[in-house]
Design an enzyme around this catalytic site. Structure first.
Site, PDB file in Angstrom:
ATOM      1  N   ASP A 191      36.905  -3.341  27.275  1.00 30.60           N
ATOM      2  CA  ASP A 191      36.614  -3.674  25.886  1.00 30.60           C
ATOM      3  C   ASP A 191      35.116  -3.533  25.682  1.00 30.60           C
ATOM      4  O   ASP A 191      34.323  -3.930  26.540  1.00 30.60           O
ATOM      5  CB  ASP A 191      37.044  -5.104  25.567  1.00 30.60           C
ATOM      6  CG  ASP A 191      38.559  -5.260  25.484  1.00 30.60           C
ATOM      7  OD1 ASP A 191      39.259  -4.256  25.254  1.00 30.60           O
ATOM      8  OD2 ASP A 191      39.040  -6.399  25.637  1.00 30.60           O
ATOM      9  N   ASP A 216      43.118  -1.521  21.153  1.00 24.36           N
ATOM     10  CA  ASP A 216      43.445  -2.814  20.540  1.00 24.36           C
ATOM     11  C   ASP A 216      43.624  -2.665  19.028  1.00 24.36           C
ATOM     12  O   ASP A 216      44.545  -3.241  18.437  1.00 24.36           O
ATOM     13  CB  ASP A 216      42.347  -3.842  20.821  1.00 24.36           C
ATOM     14  CG  ASP A 216      42.207  -4.175  22.295  1.00 24.36           C
ATOM     15  OD1 ASP A 216      43.182  -3.984  23.052  1.00 24.36           O
ATOM     16  OD2 ASP A 216      41.119  -4.618  22.694  1.00 24.36           O
TER      17      ASP A 216
END
Length: 169
Positions: A117, A136
């Site tokens: 991320d 995501d």
């Protein structure tokens, strides 16, 4: 199903390319953070070993492989569901977006042991402590699209309205 597959492939490639460019190309792994357009867009390295926002995070291999299996089962179910039912084009695109995002995070878990991320966005006095990635966003958008564009196939789903059923005595 060609539409679902091509959208899934496009999302998967966008996710993996952005991760390679930012995490490895810009060496975010070592740098930890890069301010791009603060506070609106920053790159903040985070290795997510759990689900969204690090929930159920664990260093254990059981959780890692459990999330991989769960993701693959969900991808398989969405693929099967979208192939079996007559859905409009927006529902098929949504299915492809969700599948591409899920597979992008699966590859991370297999290759790195965690999801990479790196996107961090804050605004209007709110300092967001969380990081996320293109996969995501795709998973969220695909799931929302499936909710919005399935069911009663009216104009929103790109399909034709269902004919009214006659009651039989």
């Amino acid at each position: 199903m060609r539409r679902v597959a091509s959208v899934a492939l496009a999302i998967f490639l966008i996710d993996q390319i952005t991760k390679l460019v930012v995490v490895f190309g810009l060496d975010l792994r070592a740098r930890g953070e890069i301010d791009v357009l603060p506070p609106l867009l920053n790159f903040r390295m985070a290795w997510n070993r759990g689900v969204n926002f690090g929930l159920m995070s664990s260093e254990g291999e059981l959780m890692r492989w459990g999330l991989i299996v769960l993701s693959i089962l969900i991808v398989g179910w969405v693929w099967h569901w979208s192939a079996k039912s007559a859905h409009g084009p927006l529902a098929r695109i949504s299915a492809g977006v969700l599948i591409g995002g899920a597979l992008g995070n699966v590859v991370d878990r297999v290759a790195y042991g965690a999801v990479a991320d790196f996107l961090n966005m804050s605004c209007c006095g709110f300092d967001n402590p969380y990081a996320f990635n293109v996969a995501d966003i795709a998973i969220f958008a695909g799931a929302a699209g499936l909710v919005l564009f399935t069911g009663d196939r009216g104009a929103a789903s790109g399909g034709k309205p269902r004919p009214k059923r006659r009651k039989t005595p």
